[in-house]
Write a protein that holds these residues in place. Structure first.
Motif, mmCIF file in Angstrom:
data_model
loop_
_atom_site.group_PDB
_atom_site.id
_atom_site.type_symbol
_atom_site.label_atom_id
_atom_site.label_comp_id
_atom_site.label_asym_id
_atom_site.label_seq_id
_atom_site.Cartn_x
_atom_site.Cartn_y
_atom_site.Cartn_z
ATOM 1 N N GLU A 124 0.814 -1.205 0.000
ATOM 2 C CA GLU A 124 0.000 0.000 0.000
ATOM 3 C C GLU A 124 0.853 1.264 0.000
ATOM 4 O O GLU A 124 0.503 2.272 -0.633
ATOM 5 N N VAL A 125 1.971 1.213 0.704
ATOM 6 C CA VAL A 125 2.843 2.390 0.772
ATOM 7 C C VAL A 125 3.462 2.675 -0.588
ATOM 8 O O VAL A 125 3.578 3.840 -1.005
ATOM 9 N N VAL A 126 3.859 1.628 -1.305
ATOM 10 C CA VAL A 126 4.446 1.802 -2.636
ATOM 11 C C VAL A 126 3.426 2.428 -3.577
ATOM 12 O O VAL A 126 3.744 3.346 -4.350
ATOM 13 N N ALA A 127 2.191 1.941 -3.524
ATOM 14 C CA ALA A 127 1.148 2.480 -4.389
ATOM 15 C C ALA A 127 0.885 3.958 -4.081
ATOM 16 O O ALA A 127 0.753 4.779 -4.990
ATOM 17 N N THR A 128 0.826 4.289 -2.795
ATOM 18 C CA THR A 128 0.600 5.683 -2.408
ATOM 19 C C THR A 128 1.772 6.558 -2.835
ATOM 20 O O THR A 128 1.579 7.702 -3.287
ATOM 21 N N ALA A 129 2.980 6.039 -2.688
ATOM 22 C CA ALA A 129 4.152 6.784 -3.143
ATOM 23 C C ALA A 129 4.076 7.032 -4.645
ATOM 24 O O ALA A 129 4.470 8.110 -5.134
ATOM 25 N N GLY A 130 3.556 6.050 -5.391
ATOM 26 C CA GLY A 130 3.378 6.233 -6.827
ATOM 27 C C GLY A 130 2.436 7.375 -7.129
ATOM 28 O O GLY A 130 2.669 8.159 -8.064
ATOM 29 N N PHE A 131 1.366 7.499 -6.336
ATOM 30 C CA PHE A 131 0.433 8.609 -6.533
ATOM 31 C C PHE A 131 1.108 9.939 -6.243
ATOM 32 O O PHE A 131 1.017 10.884 -7.035
ATOM 33 N N VAL A 132 1.784 10.034 -5.096
ATOM 34 C CA VAL A 132 2.372 11.309 -4.672
ATOM 35 C C VAL A 132 3.462 11.760 -5.639
ATOM 36 O O VAL A 132 3.501 12.920 -6.069
ATOM 37 N N VAL A 133 4.364 10.837 -5.998
ATOM 38 C CA VAL A 133 5.482 11.204 -6.871
ATOM 39 C C VAL A 133 4.982 11.604 -8.255
ATOM 40 O O VAL A 133 5.386 12.631 -8.809
ATOM 41 N N THR A 134 4.085 10.788 -8.818
ATOM 42 C CA THR A 134 3.557 11.097 -10.152
ATOM 43 C C THR A 134 2.732 12.374 -10.139
ATOM 44 O O THR A 134 2.865 13.230 -11.023
ATOM 45 N N GLY A 135 1.871 12.501 -9.144
ATOM 46 C CA GLY A 135 1.048 13.701 -9.049
ATOM 47 C C GLY A 135 1.884 14.952 -8.861
ATOM 48 O O GLY A 135 1.615 15.995 -9.468
#
Length: 447
Positions: A124-135
């Motif tokens: 879940e943390v990796v997925a959230t990091a993907g959102f934050v970094v990409t966004g």
């Protein structure tokens, strides 16, 4: 049924329509500009509702699970209408067009980044990091591109700050809401970024990068040590970012000391606290509600400090003592309960009768001492890192912590569990400490 990555990519493509708004906003006629800016998203919403049937391939690309039951693309329509609403605000009111573009792009492409990251790693943390970094990356780029197409000027540091803030806010909202609530996320992020833009933070690019980097590292450390849940980590990172950018490094030092030491104190002799029935839930990992309850008053003080004296005709240093007092109160409450709860024979603060450990409003002298040590830490940090605080200011902050701890115990003994919950008590205690800081600072002419 399409994959989540494919569906997120399709929504990102719709979000790209935001780049047409700067051109439309430049039309001479306000009415024509409004129609031109909102038309692409309104058209998408109408097609989603009435022109794309469930038997078509396009429907399958955009449909969320609930859409199959309804036979209509309600998710896409709601997302497009939310974007159209922000486009209307950007043309008819003072919402900067480039802020609108950044908001739509960071939410749409952040979602795509999250789905790709989740496909690569289900954590879940990796997925959230993907959102934050990409966004963050796409939001920053969108701000600068939109500004170059006539949507107003923007400093790179402002674009970075707002994109980072928006990505964290969106990720936090998405972590506590459902996927179908993306339109609410989009509107909320847009309005918040509008607020932060109006504060006009005058910071350099280096400071924003430092704020993002330090906040992210410490936030992940809190999650890795199980002192914060994922929403709690995101809330802490967001608060840290805002504190560094809008307040300063000294303000951040106080806040992060509370987050770090408060989290570790929760873990201290956790098994014994479980045996006593006083341990925090979720293995001591604090959620976003707990983090906000202890920090919302401090955050408000930072925002007011940034808004003064331009928007608020008050000496900004008043809000420094409000912030420091609120953080000191949060630290005293945490230390007094986490350490004091390990000792026997607590007494109810209102009657001094002996009560069981963990009773709301029960205090021990060891807990009071521990709380004062916590307040002293915050006061010492303020005196060392912030010019003008000095010994008198540090003593004031120490007193604020004591007031907050006392109010917390009094409320716990009288109204907690009947009128307000634990988080409400924490918020009121920090508010009492902040008001004490403001009143005392004015009385002794510290500002």
């Amino acid at each position: 049924m399409s994959s989540t990555v494919q569906r997120a990519g399709a929504f990102a493509a719709v979000g790209t329509l935001a780049f047409a708004v700067p051109v439309a906003a430049g039309l001479a006629s306000p009415a024509l500009a409004t129609v031109a800016a909102t038309a692409p998203f309104v058209a998408v919403a109408l097609f989603a509702m009435f022109a794309i049937g469930p038997e078509t391939a396009v429907f399958d690309i955009f449909a969320r699970p609930g859409d199959y039951e309804d036979g209509r693309l309600y998710g896409l329509a709601a997302f497009a209408l939310a974007a159209a609403s922000l486009a209307f605000l950007s043309v008819q009111f003072d919402l900067p067009v480039w802020v609108f573009v950044a908001t739509v792009v960071l939410v749409a492409y952040g979602n795509f980044g999250q789905r790709v990251a989740h496909r690569l790693d289900s954590d879940e943390v990796v997925a959230t990091a993907g959102f934050v970094v990409t966004g963050f990356a796409c939001g920053t780029a969108a701000s600068l591109v939109a500004a170059r197409t006539g949507a107003g000027s923007v400093a790179p540091s402002t674009a970075l700050f707002l994109a980072g803030t928006g990505a964290l806010v969106a990720a936090l909202f998405r972590s506590v809401l459902f996927e179908r609530d993306d339109p609410l996320v989009l509107l909320s992020v847009g309005l918040l970024l509008w607020l932060f833009f109006e504060l006009d933070p005058a910071v350099g690019t280096t400071r924003v990068f430092v704020a993002l980097g330090v906040s992210a590292v410490l936030g992940y450390a809190a999650y890795a040590l199980d002192t914060a849940s994922l929403p709690g980590m995101l809330t802490g990172v967001l608060l840290s970012l805002l504190t560094i950018v809008l307040g300063g490094y000294g303000w951040f030092a106080m806040l992060i000391s509370f987050f770090g030491l408060g989290g570790l104190s929760t873990k201290y002799q956790y098994e014994e606290k479980q045996d006593r029935g006083i341990a925090e839930e979720n293995e001591g990992a604090r959620g976003s509600g707990n983090v906000l309850a202890n920090s919302i008053v401090a955050l408000l003080a930072v925002l007011l400090w940034a808004a003064s004296p331009t928007h608020v005709s008050v000496d900004p240093d008043i809000f420094l003592y409000a912030f420091a007092g609120a953080v000191a109160a949060a630290m005293t409450d945490t230390f007094s309960s986490e350490f004091g709860g390990l000792y026997d024979n607590p007494r109810l603060i209102t009657t001094f009768e002996r009560v069981e450990p963990g009773t709301d409003g029960g205090v021990t002298w060891q807990g009071v001492v521990a709380g004062l040590v916590g307040a002293g830490i915050i006061a010492g940090i303020a005196a060392v890192t912030i010019d003008g605080v000095g010994t008198a200011g540090a003593l004031l902050i120490l007193c604020c912590g004591f007031v907050g701890m006392t109010v917390d115990s009094l409320l716990g003994a009288t109204v907690e569990g009947t009128v307000v919950g634990n988080q409400g008590v924490n918020t009121l205690a920090t508010l009492a400490a902040a008001l004490t800081g403001v009143g005392a600072a004015l009385a002794v002419s510290l500002v």
